[in-house]
Every structure is written in structure tokens, then in C-alpha cells.
Design a protein around this motif. Structure first.
Motif, PDB file in Angstrom:
ATOM      1  N   GLN A  85       0.840  -1.197   0.000  1.00 29.92           N
ATOM      2  CA  GLN A  85       0.000   0.000   0.000  1.00 29.92           C
ATOM      3  C   GLN A  85       0.881   1.256   0.000  1.00 29.92           C
ATOM      4  N   TRP A 143       2.283   1.807  -3.402  1.00 28.53           N
ATOM      5  CA  TRP A 143       1.249   2.325  -4.294  1.00 28.53           C
ATOM      6  C   TRP A 143       0.975   3.803  -4.016  1.00 28.53           C
ATOM      7  N   GLU A 168      -0.971  -1.928  -8.794  1.00 29.16           N
ATOM      8  CA  GLU A 168      -2.376  -1.564  -8.590  1.00 29.16           C
ATOM      9  C   GLU A 168      -3.223  -2.818  -8.365  1.00 29.16           C
ATOM     10  N   LEU A 169      -2.962  -3.874  -9.123  1.00 33.64           N
ATOM     11  CA  LEU A 169      -3.681  -5.133  -8.948  1.00 33.64           C
ATOM     12  C   LEU A 169      -3.443  -5.709  -7.560  1.00 33.64           C
ATOM     13  N   ARG A 209      -5.540  -3.791  -5.140  1.00 35.17           N
ATOM     14  CA  ARG A 209      -6.957  -4.188  -5.251  1.00 35.17           C
ATOM     15  C   ARG A 209      -7.182  -5.549  -4.593  1.00 35.17           C
ATOM     16  N   ASN A 210      -6.227  -6.470  -4.771  1.00 33.65           N
ATOM     17  CA  ASN A 210      -6.339  -7.777  -4.129  1.00 33.65           C
ATOM     18  C   ASN A 210      -6.281  -7.662  -2.609  1.00 33.65           C
ATOM     19  N   GLU A 248      -7.361  -5.119  -0.853  1.00 32.88           N
ATOM     20  CA  GLU A 248      -8.673  -4.617  -0.433  1.00 32.88           C
ATOM     21  C   GLU A 248      -9.706  -5.743  -0.430  1.00 32.88           C
ATOM     22  N   ALA A 249      -9.686  -6.582  -1.450  1.00 27.75           N
ATOM     23  CA  ALA A 249     -10.609  -7.720  -1.510  1.00 27.75           C
ATOM     24  C   ALA A 249     -10.339  -8.671  -0.348  1.00 27.75           C
ATOM     25  N   SER A 252     -10.927 -12.616  -2.601  1.00 29.78           N
ATOM     26  CA  SER A 252     -12.189 -12.221  -1.973  1.00 29.78           C
ATOM     27  C   SER A 252     -12.980 -13.455  -1.547  1.00 29.78           C
TER      28      SER A 252
END
Length: 167
Positions: A10, A13, A29-30, A33-34, A36-37, A128
Motif C-alpha cells: 500500500q 502504491w 495496482e492489482l 486491489r487484491n 482490499e478484496a 475475496s
């Protein structure tokens, strides 16, 4: 803060966004996002046997600094994809691995080397992960299976259970 995969990635990023280099780092970025999921997933829930720790954390599935998902279509990606059942089963899901190995999907992947057959993350997602007893999982399961089994899904949708699922 305590060092962790999520905190470090993080921070990388955030720095890339501040520097204006985020556009050049789609893989980072991926990863974010992973993360966060994952935070909303079943694996992130607190482990009752080990308070203060999640059920699973990044390095339970990924090696800390040498892991990188190989490019799609490469031989390395195929080889990596076929190790997913062992990765999930060896540490945490031994009973499920035993069932998977005996299933048609397991036979296709393990015995026949069929790279198109489903592994754990094809049905349960990679980051997720939801509990399999949740309504969300059960409802999504029909669509998940149907994305590969199109003909069977068409006939299932015409059945009583398929109609109830749609409702």
C-alpha cells in the motif's frame, strides 16, 4: 506500524500515486486491489485459535519476495496454476484437497494435466474468499459453475431450483 505485506505494498502504491508513476505500475495496482478484496474476505477473519492473527495471510499462499504470478499463456503460468490445489490443501484445507483429488476436476488437473479444468481459485476466488455456507457464495456458485459448464447451466436454469436461484 507493524511490517506487513499489505502495509508495504500500500505504501509503494501511495508513493507511486504521489510521484505520478502509478500508471506505469499496473501490477502494483492489482496487488492493492487484491489486498482490499482480502480485507473483506473469509481468510482475513480473526483466527479463534490464534487471537490477533487472521485465518490466512499473504505469505501462507505467496512466498514473501520471490512470488510473481507468471504471465498468462506461459508454461510457467500453467505449471503455477496446477500447484494451486496443493497450496490451498497442504496448509489449511486437507479434507477439501482429498475431496478435490477424487473429483472430476482433480482428476482432470492432477491425473491428466488438463490446464482448463478448475482449481480452487477458479470457484472460490483468490482474494475475496467468502464462506461456502454464505448465501452470497451459494448464489454466485451457479454463475461460477455456469461460466464453464454453459450447456448444463442452460438446462439447470429451467429447473425449479434454477428458477428459485434466479429469484
Amino acid at each position: 506500524p507493524k511490517a506487513s505485506c499489505a502495509n508495504c505494498h500500500q505504501a509503494l502504491w501511495d508513493k507511486a500515486q504521489q510521484d505520478g508513476t502509478a500508471r506505469d505500475k499496473p501490477r502494483l495496482e492489482l496487488v492493492v486491489r487484491n489486498i482490499e478484496a482480502y480485507k473483506n474476505s473469509f481468510h482475513a477473519k480473526e483466527n479463534k485459535d490464534m487471537p490477533g492473527f487472521p485465518l490466512a495471510q499473504c505469505d501462507d499462499c505467496h512466498s514473501a519476495h520471490e512470488f510473481n504470478v507468471p504471465p498468462k499463456g506461459s508454461e510457467r503460468r500453467t505449471a503455477w496454476h496446477q500447484t494451486i490445489p496443493e497450496t490451498c490443501g497442504a496448509k489449511c484445507h486437507e479434507d477439501q484437497l482429498e475431496s478435490y483429488v477424487a473429483s472430476i476436476h482433480g482428476e482432470e488437473v492432477i491425473d491428466k494435466g488438463n490446464i482448463k479444468a478448475a482449481v480452487c481459485t477458479d470457484c472460490h476466488s483468490a482474494h475475496s474468499v467468502t464462506g461456502t455456507s454464505s448465501d452470497t457464495f451459494k448464489l454466485a456458485n451457479v454463475q461460477t459453475c455456469g461460466s464453464c459448464h454453459k450447456e448444463e447451466n442452460k438446462s439447470y436454469k429451467d429447473t425449479y431450483h434454477g428458477q428459485v436461484n434466479r429469484l
